[in-house]
Design an enzyme around this catalytic site. Structure first.
Site, PDB file in Angstrom:
ATOM      1  N   SER A   1       0.831  -1.196   0.000  1.00 54.37           N
ATOM      2  CA  SER A   1       0.000   0.000   0.000  1.00 54.37           C
ATOM      3  C   SER A   1       0.864   1.243   0.000  1.00 54.37           C
ATOM      4  O   SER A   1       1.738   1.398   0.853  1.00 54.37           O
ATOM      5  CB  SER A   1      -0.917   0.008   1.232  1.00 54.37           C
ATOM      6  N   LYS A   2       0.598   2.145  -0.950  1.00 52.99           N
ATOM      7  CA  LYS A   2       1.387   3.382  -0.974  1.00 52.99           C
ATOM      8  C   LYS A   2       1.050   4.252   0.240  1.00 52.99           C
ATOM      9  O   LYS A   2       1.878   5.034   0.686  1.00 52.99           O
ATOM     10  CB  LYS A   2       1.167   4.150  -2.273  1.00 52.99           C
ATOM     11  N   ARG A   3      -0.154   4.077   0.791  1.00 49.62           N
ATOM     12  CA  ARG A   3      -0.513   4.841   1.990  1.00 49.62           C
ATOM     13  C   ARG A   3       0.315   4.401   3.199  1.00 49.62           C
ATOM     14  O   ARG A   3       0.499   5.152   4.148  1.00 49.62           O
ATOM     15  CB  ARG A   3      -2.013   4.682   2.291  1.00 49.62           C
TER      16      ARG A   3
END
Length: 469
Positions: A237-239
């Protein structure tokens, strides 16, 4: 009908690995069948848009060779290809969907629980609220009976009861469409034949199909992809700060290796795993896409990147490493250094640590002279270095690895010692490191005779002092 796929990223930051894999699969599926690959920018979530992110998308597509046939800067006659420039189109089709009974105005505030009371408003009540400027959204109207089904190329036949589907928002109160509406309208108007996206959209696809059916439009072929996980239970996840394409490039991975590796995250080739983009186009088939989550294995990427580095012509590899040699202040044979590094390097960011002994050796550490396999210790290493010092002063062919190897081997043979008893102490004296990119011969070649003799002398003196203690 000609195959047409689309990659539709949101400009919300760096290109995440999962997004790049979707782009790659869209490209490969289209190009395998000589179809068109379209780039569309889905920027309807204005709150999350990051300045400069659209340019990053263009940059990554160009760098990786995923050249699109149509997009914001290549008009194919079905644009605009940026959703924020298509608002009038969405409003037109939202009104048509309302007229056909597939959507309705909703004036409720907050989340809905149960049936939407606005479904029962009369036309006059709706118009009065619109005329009064009351904030509203347009929601999908979903049948309360029956089922909706579709066939996915990866996950097979999927059928759901309509009563389990929520009446999601199609047009938000700010006038922007949601993904759930815009993607259907755009895919139809852009003649997308195959929709390729993550499997998180499987549960929403029945709602999309209800829109297609209301308009009496042809439903595209669906190809939903398994997630890319960091481990058995957690998605990348880039978050959460997981690797993006840009991160991997900065860490020293080659774009060719990144693309090759990402292709294998959810797809199995027939035999060979090292595949160029042209190889992937030729071999890629939907039947070999897996349903199971793919695990992002950094060790596998390291191995693959190393394979690409080793397959390079030496001169090309050397050119690639030259920027990493700027820290070297000593005059050394840089081409020889590249030659030594090439079979051992996994990624370019490892260069700095690999060459950190060249300007000067690491601080003295007597324990490194102890090597179980080489049967060395500080005492017999001192003897070995004294032997080498006596003979190496008369040896001048430091650029000839074969001759230098013969020098060390003959010296060991003369003293009835294993080669390692001579060469390990030399290697340590020249670097004071346990792990080096080459052995005694390669390092002496790189450093040259003068520096080699100087470091051997320092090593001798340090060992003498250590052994006295």
């Amino acid at each position: 009908m000609k195959m047409r796929t689309r990659f539709a990223p949101s400009p919300t930051g760096y290109m995440h690995i999962g997004n790049l894999r979707t782009a790659l699969y869209c490209y490969l599926i289209a190009k395998h069948d000589h179809g068109d690959f379209i780039l569309r920018i889905e920027d309807t979530d204005q709150q999350r848009e990051v300045e400069g992110a659209i340019d990053l998308i263009y940059q990554v597509m160009e760098e990786t060779g995923l050249h699109y046939d149509e997009g914001p800067d290549i008009d194919g006659g079905v644009g605009p290809y940026i959703q924020s420039q298509r608002l009038d189109i969405y409003h037109e089709y939202a009104q048509k969907l309302i007229d056909l009974g597939g959507a309705h105005y909703c004036f409720c505030e907050g989340e809905l629980e149960g049936e939407d009371p606005c479904l029962h408003l009369s036309q006059q009540e709706i118009q009065d609220k619109l005329d009064a400027g009351i904030s509203h959204v347009i929601r999908q109207t979903i049948p309360t009976t029956g089922t909706t089904s579709f066939d996915d190329e990866v996950y097979g036949h999927i059928e759901v009861e309509n009563k389990t589907l929520n009446e999601g928002i199609l047009i938000k109160s700010d006038g922007y469409p949601t993904y759930n509406f815009a993607n259907v309208i755009d895919d139809h108007l852009m003649n997308i034949s195959h929709v390729v996206r993550g499997n998180e959209y499987l549960s929403s696809t029945p709602k999309y199909n209800l829109i297609y059916k209301t308009f009496d439009w042809e439903i595209p072929t669906y190809i939903h992809l398994p997630p890319v996980n960091k481990d058995e239970t957690h998605k990348l996840s880039k978050r959460n700060g997981d690797a993006s394409y840009q991160d991997l490039k900065e860490k020293g991975y080659l774009k060719e290796a990144i693309i090759n590796y990402i292709a294998l995250l959810g797809w199995s080739p027939a035999d060979e795993e090292i595949l160029s983009l042209d190889d992937l186009i030729a071999q890629f088939n939907i039947e070999h896409i897996s349903k199971s989550p793919a695990i992002f294995d950094i060790d596998k990427l390291n191995w693959m990147n190393g394979m690409y580095l080793r397959e390079m012509p030496l001169n090309q590899f050397h050119e690639l490493l030259l920027p990493y040699y700027h820290s070297i202040t000593r005059k050394v044979d840089l081409l020889e250094l590249s030659k030594v590094l090439q079979p051992r390097l996994e990624k370019l960011s490892d260069v700095e640590e690999s060459i950190d002994f060249i300007n000067q050796a690491h601080p003295f550490d007597a324990s490194i002279y102890t090597h179980k396999k080489m049967k060395t210790n500080p005492e017999n290493s001192l003897e070995a270095l004294e032997l080498v010092k006596e003979r190496i002063a008369d040896f001048d062919d430091f650029n000839n690895d074969e001759a230098m190897t013969e020098f060390f081997v003959n010296l060991a043979k003369e003293k009835e010692l294993k080669n390692g008893r001579i060469m390990w102490p030399v290697r340590v004296a020249l670097t004071n490191k346990s792990f080096t990119p080459g052995g005694a011969v390669e390092i002496a070649h790189i450093l040259g005779k003068e520096e080699t003799l100087r470091r051997l002398n320092i090593g001798l003196e340090k060992l003498k002092a250590e052994n006295k203690e």
